[in-house]
Design a protein around this motif. Structure first.
Motif, PDB file in Angstrom:
ATOM      1  N   SER A   1      46.960  14.117  99.427  1.00 12.18           N
ATOM      2  CA  SER A   1      46.860  14.913  99.388  1.00 12.18           C
ATOM      3  C   SER A   1      47.350  15.937  99.834  1.00 12.18           C
ATOM      4  O   SER A   1      47.095  17.374 100.156  1.00 12.18           O
ATOM      5  CB  SER A   1      45.639  14.448 100.238  1.00 12.18           C
TER       6      SER A   1
ATOM      7  N   ALA B   1      46.176   8.272 100.112  1.00  8.52           N
ATOM      8  CA  ALA B   1      45.741   9.062  99.297  1.00  8.52           C
ATOM      9  C   ALA B   1      45.877  10.410  99.996  1.00  8.52           C
ATOM     10  O   ALA B   1      45.999  11.343 100.017  1.00  8.52           O
ATOM     11  CB  ALA B   1      43.895   9.173  99.334  1.00  8.52           C
ATOM     12  N   TRP B   2      45.704   9.632 101.562  1.00 14.53           N
ATOM     13  CA  TRP B   2      46.752  10.703 102.641  1.00 14.53           C
ATOM     14  C   TRP B   2      47.524  11.894 101.954  1.00 14.53           C
ATOM     15  O   TRP B   2      47.181  12.672 102.173  1.00 14.53           O
ATOM     16  CB  TRP B   2      46.401  10.356 103.736  1.00 14.53           C
TER      17      TRP B   2
ATOM     18  N   LEU C   1      50.984   3.754 113.374  1.00 16.20           N
ATOM     19  CA  LEU C   1      50.634   5.437 112.629  1.00 16.20           C
ATOM     20  C   LEU C   1      49.374   4.850 113.815  1.00 16.20           C
ATOM     21  O   LEU C   1      48.520   5.847 114.117  1.00 16.20           O
ATOM     22  CB  LEU C   1      50.190   5.131 111.495  1.00 16.20           C
TER      23      LEU C   1
ATOM     24  N   GLU D   1      44.157   4.216 101.346  1.00 18.60           N
ATOM     25  CA  GLU D   1      43.403   5.383 102.238  1.00 18.60           C
ATOM     26  C   GLU D   1      45.197   6.263 102.921  1.00 18.60           C
ATOM     27  O   GLU D   1      44.729   7.386 102.262  1.00 18.60           O
ATOM     28  CB  GLU D   1      43.063   5.194 103.741  1.00 18.60           C
ATOM     29  N   VAL D   2      46.101   5.058 103.349  1.00 23.15           N
ATOM     30  CA  VAL D   2      46.900   6.175 103.891  1.00 23.15           C
ATOM     31  C   VAL D   2      47.729   6.940 102.293  1.00 23.15           C
ATOM     32  O   VAL D   2      48.401   7.680 102.429  1.00 23.15           O
ATOM     33  CB  VAL D   2      47.928   4.981 104.832  1.00 23.15           C
TER      34      VAL D   2
ATOM     35  N   ILE E   1      48.287  -4.008 105.920  1.00 24.64           N
ATOM     36  CA  ILE E   1      46.686  -3.341 106.584  1.00 24.64           C
ATOM     37  C   ILE E   1      45.662  -3.305 106.328  1.00 24.64           C
ATOM     38  O   ILE E   1      46.318  -4.242 104.452  1.00 24.64           O
ATOM     39  CB  ILE E   1      47.255  -1.893 106.837  1.00 24.64           C
ATOM     40  N   GLY E   2      44.372  -3.091 106.520  1.00 23.76           N
ATOM     41  CA  GLY E   2      43.550  -2.962 105.877  1.00 23.76           C
ATOM     42  C   GLY E   2      43.253  -1.765 104.635  1.00 23.76           C
ATOM     43  O   GLY E   2      42.663  -2.458 103.773  1.00 23.76           O
ATOM     44  N   ASN E   3      43.491  -0.895 105.198  1.00 22.10           N
ATOM     45  CA  ASN E   3      43.421   0.712 104.151  1.00 22.10           C
ATOM     46  C   ASN E   3      44.289   0.673 103.771  1.00 22.10           C
ATOM     47  O   ASN E   3      44.819   2.047 103.711  1.00 22.10           O
ATOM     48  CB  ASN E   3      42.628   1.034 105.040  1.00 22.10           C
TER      49      ASN E   3
END
Lengths: 621, 357
Positions: free
Chosen positions: B285, B281-282, B244, B278-279, B273-275
């Motif tokens: 959404s 949460a995306w 990604l 966040e992925v 991966i670090g976050n």
């Protein structure tokens, strides 16, 4: 750069400590090949039964991929149980090495890190010899994720109790990068969303223009941009709270009003005070710096010989006689004290500004000065400035209400802070705006280009051209569709089409050499280059290397040509040639999808595909 | 002193001295290797030659007098540190010039093949599979901890429920490997592959393809030209989802996820991966169900780190047996010493050959 330890010794040491099988990551293909050569020359050999195991695995693979059997390194690999694995090799050879590794037949594999993700086989040990990797032009240090990706190959589930990451130095290794990579947390990933022409066409094919913004809003890019926008909005709210005391006053927009007034006042002040003015304490002191006055300087005392204004200096100057007899010039502002003592000076119009006899007398008198001398009390007069100020205010009064306004003191006091906050609000608002709508604007910019070229109608519907152009979903799509529209490919031979597609597809700048190119392809390449240059403002032009075009043309044009023959014709590595042809195949099959609208071209493409896919290229699905 | 001489003199100095000399002269000097450091110092010398030379002389004198007190060479950096002797009893003879023996038993303990044991899925694998029945799942675990098992098991369950499964990988080579592997597991008639120029068995319930191909399929489906049976699509497995963030191809992953049919579950398999949250949460959404994140940092096979000196000597890289969680000062002193010694040595041959030529 190869590691400092000799590859044979390296593997020997690993074997001795039972750390094999191992993957040794080296910087370049060259280093991998050199390591293999070192093994070719060495006299080490595996036990016969292990050699037998390797041969039996390879025999099975050769049935499926005949090109493995012809590989020049086959005997070495079988003898020493060590292999190289990098992008310069054919995929079939890489599959063979991976299979041997999976079966545990090999002791070590030398691999490049550039294809770390493609190295899909584990080992007990991973050897790291570098802390940076070549990306496009220069070397970039490993990120934490990259180090962990490499180290992650160590330790086979079910076959090892522990895995090892062994660092061995080479001239350009930085131990800090490696240790940080091994111990740290991987970096967060960021969206790399770009809007390409095929994306625009395909989106508009399936969805009306009104929905596009909503679709773009669903991307990870917009999600991350929104997050940044939200933090900024939080900051903006905080600034708004700070702005509260600076709301409307006598005039609603007092900040702008005051700003304009300030500007006008400064300009006026400039016009009234044409002469340069000194600060009041200096102005007051100037009257006392007469010839003969004893003054205090940052270092010791001095005696004023004359006061003057020089054209080169903005501030008033004095000539000072130092106690030793030296005569120096300095700015009047450097005088720290004015003493209550002065001597008679017989002035003269030239240096040293007094008669020689008087100078001698002064030097003598200075040497006899007492240690303590009272200073002169000097009163600074600052009434003058206020007069000027009120003068300006008066002249501005007919234009601005400010000078007589009741909130003037408050405005004057708060203006700097309020202006700073207001600028911050503007900046944040603009950034948030850009974050929220940037993606949509980029989409619109792309769509405009497509309208300009006639793939989209002014209402953003696909034209007939757009209907087929959206099927070309590869890099440099605009160049390819424009070439098709310019009828550059009408009635050409399959090998020339393949050559053009190859040169557009190939994006590697590793040198190769193949001078002979047919005149037909040569002139067509000229046309492609011209078109690519004219499209440069809208799409980055491809490398368009003539040698890869000629190579592909030869492979497609001469069905009797063998793979070995093709490899001899160029200095490119086998793996690179394979990738070039495979990518050309992909591009040709995209052209082939246009069979409904361009039957002739699609037919040529399918002929090219048929000839292209033979020999080594047929081996893999 | 000519530049050549200065370079030779610098090359003859130990790394510790060069580091002290570089303080305040070279930006981020502690990160540079010896050659880079010398190059940076020489570059600086063009600005302030006299200062550099006098400081170098002073440092050399100070080192010479210190050398009388200390017989031999652990680098000056360690001088302020408390002795490591009680923590590493085996290395009390460390400062002797001859190669001391370093205790490797802890580092090399337990090498070997584990006894064959029945396979039990890890709790996180079970968690990912059970969550997948109701939601999308992102798996972010270290390389080699068994993501493939999750993929295979999830595919098996979806196929048994009569749903189509699409498995995407970033590279054609990986697709081919997986095709072979899955064919072995599920049988040739149930696995198909689609790549840029070839399609085998495109009506199979399990389809392997590169992410680009899936993206094209989804575009065609959105344009009304159904190519593969997307209405029965039950599961999309995207391997190596950390792509990604790939500068060139990352956008394809985004397009694929955005256009992935809502009735299909998404299973994103990614290296650490670090976050990942966040992925997740995306995905939550934009997808109909909340995305479940499975992550851990523990490797299924523990990893240890060693340092191999060019003379063939192996020492632990870190003080602890495993890999520590932060790297501040955790390097094994012997590895540190050997590396400093290596940097000293590698420079000499180059500078002498220069002087000869």
């Amino acid at each position: 750069m190869p590691p400092s330890i000799h590859p044979v010794d390296l593997i020997g040491a690993l074997r001795h400590k039972r750390l094999t099988p191992a993957i040794v990551f080296l910087t370049s293909r060259r280093a991998c090949d050199d390591a293999m050569q070192a093994f070719q020359r060495s006299h080490t050999a595996l036990a016969p039964e292990r050699q037998q195991a390797i041969t039996s695995v390879l025999d099975q693979l050769i049935v499926q991929y005949p090109s493995i059997g012809e590989h020049p390194l086959l005997p070495t690999v079988t003898r020493v149980g060590v292999a190289a694995h990098h992008a310069g090799h054919l995929p079939s050879w890489k599959i063979a090495i991976e299979e041997l590794m999976r079966q545990g037949c090999l002791d070590a594999v030398f691999a490049t890190t550039t294809l770390a993700a493609g190295v899909d086989f584990p080992a007990r040990t991973v050897v790291l010899t570098q802390s940076s990797v070549r990306k496009t032009r220069d070397f970039t240090e490993f990120t934490i994720s990259e180090v962990q990706q490499l180290a992650g190959r160590a330790g086979r589930r079910g076959k090892d109790l522990v895995g090892f990451a062994v660092v061995t130095p080479s001239p350009y290794i930085d131990l800090t990068v490696i240790t940080k990579g091994l111990t740290g947390h991987p970096e967060p990933i960021d969206s790399q969303f770009v809007i390409a022409y095929p994306m625009v066409l395909n989106l508009l094919k399936a969805h009306p223009l009104e929905q596009i913004q909503a679709i773009l809003a669903r991307s990870f890019a917009q999600f991350q941009l929104n997050r940044r926008a939200e933090t900024l909005e939080g900051k903006l709210d905080a600034v708004h709270v700070q702005m509260e005391p600076y709301g409307p006053r006598v005039c609603t927009d007092w900040i702008s009003q005051w700003q304009v007034f300030e500007q006008a006042r400064k300009q006026k002040a400039h016009r009234i005070q044409v002469r340069h003015r000194e600060p009041p304490e200096l102005a007051a002191r100037l009257h006392f710096l007469t010839p003969g006055r004893v003054v205090g300087l940052p270092k010791g005392r001095g005696l004023v010989l004359r006061q003057y204004r020089s054209r080169g200096q903005r501030s008033p100057m004095v000539t000072i006689l130092r106690p030793g007899g030296a005569v120096a010039e300095c700015q009047a502002s450097t005088v720290t004290q004015v003493f209550d003592r002065s001597f008679e000076v017989a002035e003269a119009p030239v240096y040293p500004w007094c008669t020689p006899s008087s100078l001698e007398e002064l030097i003598r008198q200075m040497s006899e000065l007492p240690v303590r001398i009272p200073t002169l009390p000097i009163l600074t007069e600052d009434g003058e400035k206020d007069i000027a100020e009120s003068q300006i205010a008066q002249t501005l009064n007919d234009e601005f209400p400010c000078p007589t306004c009741p909130s003037r003191p408050a405005c004057q006091k708060d203006h700097a802070q309020a202006l700073r906050l207001r600028q911050e609000v503007h900046r944040h608002t603009k950034t948030i705006q850009a974050l929220r709508t940037g993606l949509w604007h980029r989409f619109q910019a792309r769509a405009e280009v497509l309208q300009q070229f006639g793939y989209l109608t002014p209402t953003c519907h696909l034209t007939d051209e757009g209907e087929w152009a959206r099927l070309i979903r590869i890099d440099h799509s605009l160049l390819i569709t424009e070439l098709i529209r310019a009828e550059a490919f009408s009635g050409i031979e399959p090998q020339i089409l393949a050559g053009v597609m190859a040169t557009i597809a190939h994006d590697d700048d590793r040198p190769g050499a193949f001078p002979r190119i047919s005149p037909g392809l040569g002139s067509l390449l000229g046309q492609v280059r011209q078109l690519a240059d004219s499209l440069a403002p809208h799409e980055d032009p491809p490398l368009l290397r003539a040698d890869v075009a000629a190579l592909t043309e030869r492979w497609v044009g001469d069905p009797a040509l063998t793979w070995i023959g093709l490899c001899r014709a160029t200095t490119m590595a086998e793996g690179d040639i394979y990738r070039l042809l495979a990518r050309t195949l992909e591009y040709l099959s995209q052209v082939h999808t246009l069979r409904a609208t361009h039957p002739g071209l699609a037919d040529t493409a399918s002929q090219a595909i048929k000839v292209l896919r033979r020999g080594v290229l047929e081996e893999l699905p | 002193m000519t530049t050549e001489e200065l370079e030779a003199l610098l090359a003859a100095q130990p790394m510790s001295l060069l580091q002290r000399l570089a303080q305040g002269r070279v930006h981020r000097h502690v990160r540079l290797g010896k050659r880079h450091l010398i190059d940076a110092l020489l570059r600086h010398a063009s600005v302030n030659r006299a200062g550099l030379e006098s400081d170098l002389q002073a440092l050399m004198q100070r080192d010479a007098s210190a050398g009388h007190r200390r017989t031999s060479g652990p680098p000056a950096r360690h001088r302020g540190r408390p002795p490591q002797a009680e923590r590493h009893p085996a290395k009390s003879s460390e400062s002797e010039p001859a190669e001391p023996a370093t205790d490797l038993s802890a580092l090399l303990e337990g090498i070997g093949v584990p006894p064959p044991q029945p396979f039990f899925p890890d709790p996180w694998q079970e968690e990912a599979l059970s969550r997948l029945t109701t939601t999308d799942v992102i798996v972010s675990v270290p390389t080699g901890s068994g993501k493939t098992y999750v993929a295979i098991e999830a595919a098996r369950r979806a196929i048994e429920a009569d749903r189509t499964v699409i498995y995407t990988s970033p590279l054609k080579a990986l697709s081919n490997t997986k095709f072979t592997e899955f064919t072995r597991i599920f049988g040739a008639d149930r696995v198909g592959i689609l790549t840029g120029d070839r399609r085998d068995n495109p009506q199979a319930p399990l389809l392997i393809m590169t992410t680009e191909i899936l993206r094209n399929l989804l575009y065609d489906a959105a344009g009304g030209e159904i190519d593969v049976r997307l209405d029965t699509l039950g599961l999309v497995i995207m391997d190596e989802s950390q792509y990604l963030a790939d500068p060139e191809r990352g956008v394809v992953w985004e397009e694929t996820i955005v256009f992935c049919p809502t009735q299909a579950r998404l299973l994103l398999l990614s290296a650490s991966i670090g976050n990942p949250e966040e992925v997740a949460a995306w995905l939550t959404s934009i997808r109909p169900t909340a995305c479940h994140l499975v992550r851990h940092h523990r490797r299924s096979v523990p990893l240890r780190a060693g340092y191999l000196h060019p003379n063939g000597k192996l020492v632990p890289l870190f003080r602890s047996v495993g890999i520590p969680h932060s790297h501040g000062g955790s390097l094994h002193p012997e590895a540190k010493r050997l590396f400093a010694q290596y940097e000293d040595e590698t420079l000499r041959p180059r500078s002498t050959s220069r002087r000869v030529s």
